[in-house]
Scaffold this active site. Sequence first.
Site, PDB file in Angstrom:
ATOM      1  N   LYS A  36       0.839  -1.207   0.000  1.00 18.49           N
ATOM      2  CA  LYS A  36       0.000   0.000   0.000  1.00 18.49           C
ATOM      3  C   LYS A  36       0.874   1.258   0.000  1.00 18.49           C
ATOM      4  CE  LYS A  36      -3.735  -2.605   2.039  1.00 18.49           C
ATOM      5  NZ  LYS A  36      -4.423  -3.106   3.233  1.00 18.49           N
ATOM      6  N   GLN A  80      -4.995  -2.032   9.360  1.00 15.92           N
ATOM      7  CA  GLN A  80      -4.732  -3.325   8.716  1.00 15.92           C
ATOM      8  C   GLN A  80      -5.296  -4.453   9.588  1.00 15.92           C
ATOM      9  OE1 GLN A  80      -3.280  -3.823   5.586  1.00 15.92           O
ATOM     10  NE2 GLN A  80      -4.004  -5.904   5.928  1.00 15.92           N
ATOM     11  N   ASP A 103     -11.397   1.913   3.496  1.00 25.32           N
ATOM     12  CA  ASP A 103     -11.649   0.488   3.268  1.00 25.32           C
ATOM     13  C   ASP A 103     -13.134   0.198   3.037  1.00 25.32           C
ATOM     14  OD1 ASP A 103      -9.555  -1.281   3.049  1.00 25.32           O
ATOM     15  OD2 ASP A 103      -9.249  -1.495   5.212  1.00 25.32           O
TER      16      ASP A 103
END
Length: 266
Positions: A36, A80, A103
Site C-alpha cells: 500500500k 490493517q 476500506d
Amino acid sequence: MAAEVATFPAKYGRVPHLAVILVGEDPGSVSYVTGKAKASAEVGIRNTTIRKPADITEVELLDIVAGLNADPEVDGILVQLPLPKHINEERVIAAINKTKDVDGFHPLNVAALWQKQPCTLPCTPKGIIKMLKAAGVDIAGREAVVVGRSNIVGLPVAKLLLDENATVTVAHSRTRDLGEVTRRAEILVVAIGRPKFVTADMVAAGAVVIDVGVNRDPESGKLCGDVDFAAIEPKASVITPVPGGVGPMTICCLMENTIECFLRGR
Ligand code: NDP
C-alpha cells in the site's frame, strides 16, 4: 491517478494523505502494508504508516484513530486487519470517521452500500466489478455465483453483482454439492481461502472466473489462489491469476478511495 494527483497541489494546496495503522508483525499484514505504501508513492499520495507492537491496548489504538480523525491533513485511515485477539476489531473500525474510511468497512458505509446510497465501496469487491467491466464482461442477466460470504469480500461483491443486475447465488461451507452450484456460474467469484479448492470439473466451459484467494500452495510453498488456475485457465473465457489479479486491483481501488475521500467536500 498519478496524473490527476499531480494537479492537486496547484488546485488544493496539497496531495491526498493516507494513514495506515499496522499492529504487530504478521508477515502477511506487513507485506500488504508495504504494498500500500509503494502504490501510494507511485500515485503521489502521501502515506504515513504507523507501526505499533502487538501488545498495544485497545484504548491506545482508539486514541490513535481519534487523533487521525481530528487531523485535517489526513484524508484516509486504514487499520490493517486482522488485529490481535485482545482488540475488538468492530469497535476500532466503527471509531474511524466514516468520511475517512477508505476500506469501506465502517458500519455506516456498509449500510449505505446495502441501501444503494453513496458510500465508499470496499476495495476488493469494487476492483472485481471494475475488472469485469474492463474485460468487457456483460454482467446484466448473467448467472453469478459467489463462493464465500465474508463481510469484506463475499457479501459485498454479491451485492455489487446484484446491483449490476446479475442473478446471484452465494455459496458457503454449508452449501450442499458445491460443484453443482458453481457449474451454473457464468461469472464465478471465489473467496474462501483454500488453496486450489475449485477444480476444473466445478467450472462450466466459457465461465468468467475471479479468484480472490491468497494462499500458500502446501506443495510448492508459492502463492496460489482458491482455484486451480492451470487446470481451469484453458476452460474459462477469462480468469484472474494469483498473484497478479484481484490483489493489485484491490490496491488500485484503495488509492482511488483515498482520492475520493480527499476530494469529498472540496
Ligand atoms: P473468510 O475466512 O472471512 O471467509 C471465507 C468464506 O469462505 C466463508 O464464508 C466460508 O463459509 C467460505 N468457505 C470456507 N471453506 C469453504 C468450503 N470448503 N466451501 C465453500 N465455502 C467455504 O475469508 P475472506 O473472505 O476474508 O478471504 C477469502 C480469501 O480471499 C482469503 O484467501 C484471503 O486471503 C483472500 N483475500 C484476498 C484479498 C485480495 O485483495 N486479493 C482481499 C481479501 C481477502 P462459512 O461462512 O460457511 O464459514
